[in-house]
Design an enzyme around this catalytic site. Sequence first.
Site, PDB file in Angstrom:
ATOM      1  N   SER A  33      -3.375  -3.004  -8.410  1.00 31.33           N
ATOM      2  CA  SER A  33      -2.179  -2.158  -8.480  1.00 31.33           C
ATOM      3  C   SER A  33      -0.947  -3.050  -8.568  1.00 31.33           C
ATOM      4  O   SER A  33      -0.796  -3.982  -7.793  1.00 31.33           O
ATOM      5  CB  SER A  33      -2.026  -1.314  -7.210  1.00 31.33           C
ATOM      6  OG  SER A  33      -3.190  -0.614  -6.928  1.00 31.33           O
ATOM      7  N   HIS A  65      -4.445   2.295 -12.290  1.00 35.87           N
ATOM      8  CA  HIS A  65      -5.639   1.474 -12.487  1.00 35.87           C
ATOM      9  C   HIS A  65      -6.143   1.786 -13.888  1.00 35.87           C
ATOM     10  O   HIS A  65      -6.845   2.776 -14.095  1.00 35.87           O
ATOM     11  CB  HIS A  65      -6.708   1.802 -11.447  1.00 35.87           C
ATOM     12  CG  HIS A  65      -6.255   1.555 -10.055  1.00 35.87           C
ATOM     13  ND1 HIS A  65      -6.602   0.431  -9.345  1.00 35.87           N
ATOM     14  CD2 HIS A  65      -5.450   2.269  -9.251  1.00 35.87           C
ATOM     15  CE1 HIS A  65      -6.035   0.477  -8.161  1.00 35.87           C
ATOM     16  NE2 HIS A  65      -5.331   1.580  -8.068  1.00 35.87           N
ATOM     17  N   HIS A  87     -12.473   0.858  -6.397  1.00 39.31           N
ATOM     18  CA  HIS A  87     -12.267   0.697  -4.950  1.00 39.31           C
ATOM     19  C   HIS A  87     -13.399   1.358  -4.165  1.00 39.31           C
ATOM     20  O   HIS A  87     -13.995   2.340  -4.623  1.00 39.31           O
ATOM     21  CB  HIS A  87     -10.933   1.333  -4.531  1.00 39.31           C
ATOM     22  CG  HIS A  87      -9.737   0.599  -5.030  1.00 39.31           C
ATOM     23  ND1 HIS A  87      -9.210   0.826  -6.283  1.00 39.31           N
ATOM     24  CD2 HIS A  87      -8.964  -0.355  -4.462  1.00 39.31           C
ATOM     25  CE1 HIS A  87      -8.160   0.033  -6.453  1.00 39.31           C
ATOM     26  NE2 HIS A  87      -7.988  -0.693  -5.364  1.00 39.31           N
ATOM     27  N   TYR A  89     -13.125   3.259  -1.696  1.00 43.37           N
ATOM     28  CA  TYR A  89     -12.806   4.654  -1.333  1.00 43.37           C
ATOM     29  C   TYR A  89     -13.149   5.657  -2.432  1.00 43.37           C
ATOM     30  O   TYR A  89     -13.129   6.864  -2.198  1.00 43.37           O
ATOM     31  CB  TYR A  89     -11.332   4.796  -0.918  1.00 43.37           C
ATOM     32  CG  TYR A  89     -10.293   4.372  -1.944  1.00 43.37           C
ATOM     33  CD1 TYR A  89     -10.078   5.103  -3.110  1.00 43.37           C
ATOM     34  CD2 TYR A  89      -9.519   3.244  -1.732  1.00 43.37           C
ATOM     35  CE1 TYR A  89      -9.130   4.722  -4.039  1.00 43.37           C
ATOM     36  CE2 TYR A  89      -8.555   2.846  -2.650  1.00 43.37           C
ATOM     37  CZ  TYR A  89      -8.371   3.591  -3.796  1.00 43.37           C
ATOM     38  OH  TYR A  89      -7.441   3.200  -4.707  1.00 43.37           O
ATOM     39  N   GLU A  90     -13.487   5.183  -3.622  1.00 44.66           N
ATOM     40  CA  GLU A  90     -13.921   6.109  -4.667  1.00 44.66           C
ATOM     41  C   GLU A  90     -15.329   6.633  -4.383  1.00 44.66           C
ATOM     42  O   GLU A  90     -15.769   7.610  -5.006  1.00 44.66           O
ATOM     43  CB  GLU A  90     -13.851   5.431  -6.044  1.00 44.66           C
ATOM     44  CG  GLU A  90     -12.397   5.190  -6.474  1.00 44.66           C
ATOM     45  CD  GLU A  90     -12.288   4.290  -7.701  1.00 44.66           C
ATOM     46  OE1 GLU A  90     -12.899   4.624  -8.731  1.00 44.66           O
ATOM     47  OE2 GLU A  90     -11.602   3.256  -7.612  1.00 44.66           O
ATOM     48  N   ALA A 117      -2.258  -5.227  -4.461  1.00 47.04           N
ATOM     49  CA  ALA A 117      -1.031  -4.786  -3.812  1.00 47.04           C
ATOM     50  C   ALA A 117      -1.335  -4.695  -2.328  1.00 47.04           C
ATOM     51  O   ALA A 117      -2.401  -4.220  -1.954  1.00 47.04           O
ATOM     52  CB  ALA A 117      -0.621  -3.422  -4.345  1.00 47.04           C
ATOM     53  N   MET A 204      -6.731  -2.460   0.400  1.00 43.75           N
ATOM     54  CA  MET A 204      -7.992  -1.707   0.286  1.00 43.75           C
ATOM     55  C   MET A 204      -8.942  -2.316  -0.737  1.00 43.75           C
ATOM     56  O   MET A 204      -9.780  -1.607  -1.303  1.00 43.75           O
ATOM     57  CB  MET A 204      -7.693  -0.253  -0.107  1.00 43.75           C
ATOM     58  CG  MET A 204      -6.691   0.434   0.796  1.00 43.75           C
ATOM     59  SD  MET A 204      -6.314   2.091   0.201  1.00 43.75           S
ATOM     60  CE  MET A 204      -4.854   2.472   1.181  1.00 43.75           C
ATOM     61  N   SER A 205      -8.813  -3.605  -0.986  1.00 43.28           N
ATOM     62  CA  SER A 205      -9.665  -4.207  -2.023  1.00 43.28           C
ATOM     63  C   SER A 205      -9.971  -5.666  -1.687  1.00 43.28           C
ATOM     64  O   SER A 205      -9.874  -6.077  -0.536  1.00 43.28           O
ATOM     65  CB  SER A 205      -8.960  -4.119  -3.383  1.00 43.28           C
ATOM     66  OG  SER A 205      -7.827  -4.962  -3.424  1.00 43.28           O
ATOM     67  N   ASN A 228       5.048  -3.042  -0.026  1.00 46.45           N
ATOM     68  CA  ASN A 228       5.665  -2.220   1.015  1.00 46.45           C
ATOM     69  C   ASN A 228       5.422  -2.869   2.371  1.00 46.45           C
ATOM     70  O   ASN A 228       4.552  -3.737   2.504  1.00 46.45           O
ATOM     71  CB  ASN A 228       5.074  -0.801   1.004  1.00 46.45           C
ATOM     72  CG  ASN A 228       3.568  -0.837   1.088  1.00 46.45           C
ATOM     73  OD1 ASN A 228       2.894  -0.929   0.067  1.00 46.45           O
ATOM     74  ND2 ASN A 228       3.055  -0.803   2.292  1.00 46.45           N
ATOM     75  N   HIS A 240       2.094   5.830  -2.779  1.00 49.94           N
ATOM     76  CA  HIS A 240       1.475   5.065  -3.866  1.00 49.94           C
ATOM     77  C   HIS A 240       2.489   4.768  -4.974  1.00 49.94           C
ATOM     78  O   HIS A 240       2.431   3.725  -5.630  1.00 49.94           O
ATOM     79  CB  HIS A 240       0.271   5.834  -4.408  1.00 49.94           C
ATOM     80  CG  HIS A 240      -0.537   5.065  -5.403  1.00 49.94           C
ATOM     81  ND1 HIS A 240      -1.143   3.863  -5.097  1.00 49.94           N
ATOM     82  CD2 HIS A 240      -0.831   5.305  -6.705  1.00 49.94           C
ATOM     83  CE1 HIS A 240      -1.764   3.412  -6.172  1.00 49.94           C
ATOM     84  NE2 HIS A 240      -1.597   4.264  -7.157  1.00 49.94           N
TER      85      HIS A 240
HETATM   86 CL1  6GU Z   1       0.332  -0.464   4.238  1.00 56.07          CL
HETATM   87  N1  6GU Z   1      -2.221  -0.348   3.710  1.00 56.07           N
HETATM   88  C1  6GU Z   1      -3.283  -0.415   2.912  1.00 56.07           C
HETATM   89  N2  6GU Z   1      -4.483  -0.186   3.447  1.00 56.07           N
HETATM   90  N3  6GU Z   1      -3.210  -0.698   1.605  1.00 56.07           N
HETATM   91  C2  6GU Z   1      -2.005  -0.943   1.093  1.00 56.07           C
HETATM   92  C3  6GU Z   1      -0.859  -0.885   1.860  1.00 56.07           C
HETATM   93  C4  6GU Z   1      -1.010  -0.578   3.206  1.00 56.07           C
HETATM   94  N4  6GU Z   1       0.190  -1.161   1.059  1.00 56.07           N
HETATM   95  C5  6GU Z   1      -0.299  -1.384  -0.167  1.00 56.07           C
HETATM   96  N5  6GU Z   1      -1.629  -1.248  -0.158  1.00 56.07           N
END
Ligand code: 6GU
Length: 265
Positions: A33, A65, A87, A89-90, A117, A204-205, A228, A240
Amino acid sequence: MSSNPHEVARKAADELRSRAGVDSFDVALVMGSGWVSAADELGAAGEEFPVHELPGFLPPAVEGHAGLVRAVKAGERRLLVFLGRTHLYEGHGTDAVVHNVRTATAAGASTVILTNAAGSLRPELRVGRPVVIADHINLTARSPLRGASFVDLTDTYSAALRALVRDIDPSLAEGVYAAMPGPHFETPAEIRMLRALGADLVGMSTALEAIAAKEQGADVLGLSLVTNVAAGLSDRPLDHEEVLETGRDAAPGVGRLLAAIVERL
Ligand code: 6GU
């Protein structure tokens, strides 16, 4: 994936090489991302097509993606660039998540650059900045490996590649990446827990792909773009769209960084 996932990856690699007209690739890059448009800085784009046209790849599920694979010639280097990833989570399991890396190593890539990201857990890791992943904490409770595959993860994120990146840009920070299953972001209490565990970044990756790459003997470089600040550490709500927007703004800069890295491999 029903049959042996390594077998499916070899089939995907064969088809990829033949479609791209390339005997072997040197480097694979996975653009997460916010990194997809950075790929345009890498060099002359050759063949590009939806990755699900190759055996074992799934159609993309999340906006941002793209789900494309592109062959790029950068000087003498043959790059295999994945625009997007699958990912955990899919819900398709770990084999689906690491199929990109297995295909890349089967197609000859001995260096794997994983980008993502991430949320920042430390004020020095500023939004819009790339961070070199020094190590990870895999909190997915999953492994892409099966059986007695006791892979040593001491040097998962190659010390030599990390040194090379910091030689190119000494201002870059390093951090420990906590890999969460997602798809939700964390609670503030979970973020405090992750900080206590020694994490600097959360996403998450990447962790499962890095493990799969190490199993295949590849050198791994991990780069996070801080999109972020994690939950409870800022007043801003997480979404997102913010992740994608920050990625778009940072793309030219991180693209030039990637190009400089690839040039020196
Ligand atoms: Cl704050 N958490 C997770 N799990 N994934 C992210 C994120 C935060 N910011 C971008 N990707």
